[in-house]
Design an enzyme around this catalytic site. Structure first.
Site, mmCIF file in Angstrom:
data_model
loop_
_atom_site.group_PDB
_atom_site.id
_atom_site.type_symbol
_atom_site.label_atom_id
_atom_site.label_comp_id
_atom_site.label_asym_id
_atom_site.label_seq_id
_atom_site.Cartn_x
_atom_site.Cartn_y
_atom_site.Cartn_z
ATOM 1 N N ASP A 99 -2.269 2.204 -4.489
ATOM 2 C CA ASP A 99 -3.476 2.649 -3.808
ATOM 3 C C ASP A 99 -4.595 1.636 -4.002
ATOM 4 O OD1 ASP A 99 -2.261 5.011 -2.953
ATOM 5 O OD2 ASP A 99 -2.769 6.050 -4.819
ATOM 6 N N HIS A 104 0.819 -1.217 0.000
ATOM 7 C CA HIS A 104 0.000 0.000 0.000
ATOM 8 C C HIS A 104 0.852 1.267 0.000
ATOM 9 C CE1 HIS A 104 -3.720 1.941 -0.022
ATOM 10 N NE2 HIS A 104 -4.295 1.443 1.061
#
Length: 537
Positions: free
Chosen positions: A512, A508
């Protein structure tokens, strides 16, 4: 002749000397690899600029050096032969300890009566071979020969395990395996000595210390080089496998369970009995197989303790554990899920699999469809194919697809290079070749390096849903799962369809949620309508 640090590449100002493949005093050929340097980006091998003798190593292993720094010096001329005597204190000490000193060898021959001194060949060291990029140590897994046995040139002596691959060590010359200096289970460095071979026709006599011991009568046995001269010779063995040494864990288990070698069928090299063979023999019902001949054993107080076994983790398993834990500690790992209707892929495969195999000589599986679909999706969501390097994000304009494969030794991930440029047939052939090599323990280090994205198929083991762990430094891994018929709504009606859950684990920090979901949706769309792959949609 000077050996200097080569050009290290743009913006690289220093490197670390990782491994020297040659020792001081050893002969080298032109372009022979001398050492390996590590930078923060790449590993660089340093070749010899000319033939000669490696006279002096200036930069030792572990030292940091700048571009064009002096690493070593090579002496050229008539003295550049492999028979050159050691010319440094460290070399002389190592040579004497290993039995390579000319004076020590001569004195030993004279002390033994001088009978074999002139006939027996010299002592030949068996060294750890080059282990590959960034590998500095290995564990001695198995010796295929015992001390005192004759060996042929290039005959396999032992097998080493590194944290990535298994390496077989061949005999550098014919002779007698005089002594093993690194027994099974021992960890050795990249330049360590494993054993000593005494060459020549009289090598066996020299190893045992007398000519009489080197010539047993017909039907006799070779002398036991591990016992004292006063020991009586062991009786002749009737075992058809001869002097093949069984695995230590197998020997202990057979002794504990009251089994002999005749009760177990060995599946290892030359009939070597492995632990798995003993377990198989014990699992057979009474009256079936050789294990049935074992007499019943009365329970003992030690049986409770025998219910446990402590086995050292293999280097491969240690590396797997460390890398997976590092991935959890380093990456901001998250998993997103979707499901795909496999009807279209299964129908297409069913229709063309025979023609595909007939033309290309390889079966059409599901992995080529998933590989193609992932390559297609990675082009649209490039951050899933990227990696973090310090404060930079490195985007890859190519796809080196890692395919996770389960082996008896653990999980390995061979890499299919430039998978985005391969056809369905090319992908299937590459996967088949890498899969066979993985199961046979024949993968090289190069086969498992450079991956940019990974696919893991837990469905072959029956997994319905799971969260795969990233394979650092990659930023994405796709988990495939079991195909199972489930009720789904299609056109307002409930129908049974072959469905598969897909799981994308991603870092992450650079991927995204939108990019992760988009990637999975593109994979889903390509699999539910494979024509999109042909039209690049």
């Amino acid at each position: 002749m000077e050996v200097r640090v080569p050009a290290l590449g743009e913006s690289v100002t220093e490197a670390t000397v990782a491994t020297w493949f040659v020792k001081e005093g050893e002969a080298v050929e032109a372009d022979q690899m001398l050492c390996e340097l590590e930078t923060d980006k790449v590993t660089v091998e340093v070749p010899a600029p000319a033939a000669g003798i490696l006279e002096e190593i200036v930069a030792k292993e572990g030292e940091t050096v700048a571009p064009d720094a002096l690493l070593a010096s090579i002496a050229a001329g008539e003295g550049a032969t492999r028979s050159a005597r050691p010319n440094t204190p460290d070399q002389r000490e190592a040579a004497e300890a290993a039995g390579h000193s000319e004076d020590v060898a001569r004195g030993a021959a004279e002390g033994a009566g001088g009978e074999a001194g002139g006939e027996a060949g010299g002592e030949i060291p068996v060294m750890v071979p080059a282990l590959g990029e960034s590998v500095t140590e290995a564990t001695v897994a198995t010796w295929f020969k015992k001390e005192g046995e004759s060996v042929e040139a290039d005959e396999m002596l032992c097998e080493l395990e590194t944290d990535k691959v298994s390496v077989e060590v061949p005999a550098p010359a014919a002779g007698v395996l005089d002594r093993i200096t690194a027994p099974e289970g021992e960890t050795v460095q990249a330049d360590a000595q494993l054993a000593v071979i005494r060459g020549g026709d009289a090598g066996a006599g020299a190893a045992s210390g007398g000519a009489d011991e080197a010539a047993p009568s017909a039907g006799g046995t070779s002398p036991d080089y591990g016992s004292s001269p006063a020991d009586e010779p062991a009786p002749a063995r009737s075992d058809p496998r001869g002097d093949v040494e069984d695995a230590p864990s197998a020997q202990a288990m057979m002794a504990r369970e009251g089994l002999s070698r005749d009760d177990v069928t060995g599946t290892g090299r030359d009939g070597r009995v492995m632990k798995e063979d003993v377990l198989k023999a014990l699992s057979q019902p009474q009256g079936e197989g050789p294990a049935a001949k074992a007499p019943p054993r009365a329970p003992t107080p030690a049986d409770q303790a025998d219910g446990e076994e402590r086995v050292r983790m293999s280097r491969l398993r240690q590396t797997i554990a460390r890398r997976l834990k590092d991935a959890q500690n380093t990456a901001a790992m998250l998993t997103t899920y979707n499901e795909v209707d496999m009807s279209a892929v299964m129908g297409l495969r069913r229709e063309y699999k025979d023609l595909f195999e007939k033309k290309h000589g390889v079966k059409l599986g599901f992995m080529s469809f998933f590989t193609k679909a992932c390559c297609h999706a990675l082009m649209e969501v490039p951050e899933v194919n990227a990696e973090i390097d310090g404060t930079d994000v490195v985007y890859k304009r190519y796809v080196n697809m890692g395919i996770a494969v389960g082996t008896p030794s653990g999980l390995v991930v061979p890499v299919i290079r430039d998978a985005d440029r391969l056809s369905f047939a090319g992908i299937e052939k590459a996967i088949a070749e890498k899969g066979v090599a993985a199961r046979d323990g024949k993968l090289s280090m190069a086969d498992m390096q450079g991956g940019t994205f990974t696919i893991s198929n837990g469905g072959v083991y029956g997994s319905l849903m799971s969260s795969p762990i990233l394979n650092p430094p990659q930023s994405g891994i796709l988990g495939m799962h079991k195909i199972q018929e489930r009720p789904v709504v299609v056109g307002g009606e409930i129908v049974a369809r072959p469905m598969m859950y897909l799981a994308l684990s991603y870092d992450h920090r650079i991927v995204d949620g939108k990019g992760a979901v988009t990637f999975l949706v593109r994979v889903k769309e390509a699999l539910e309508d494979p024509r999109r792959l042909l039209m690049d949609l």
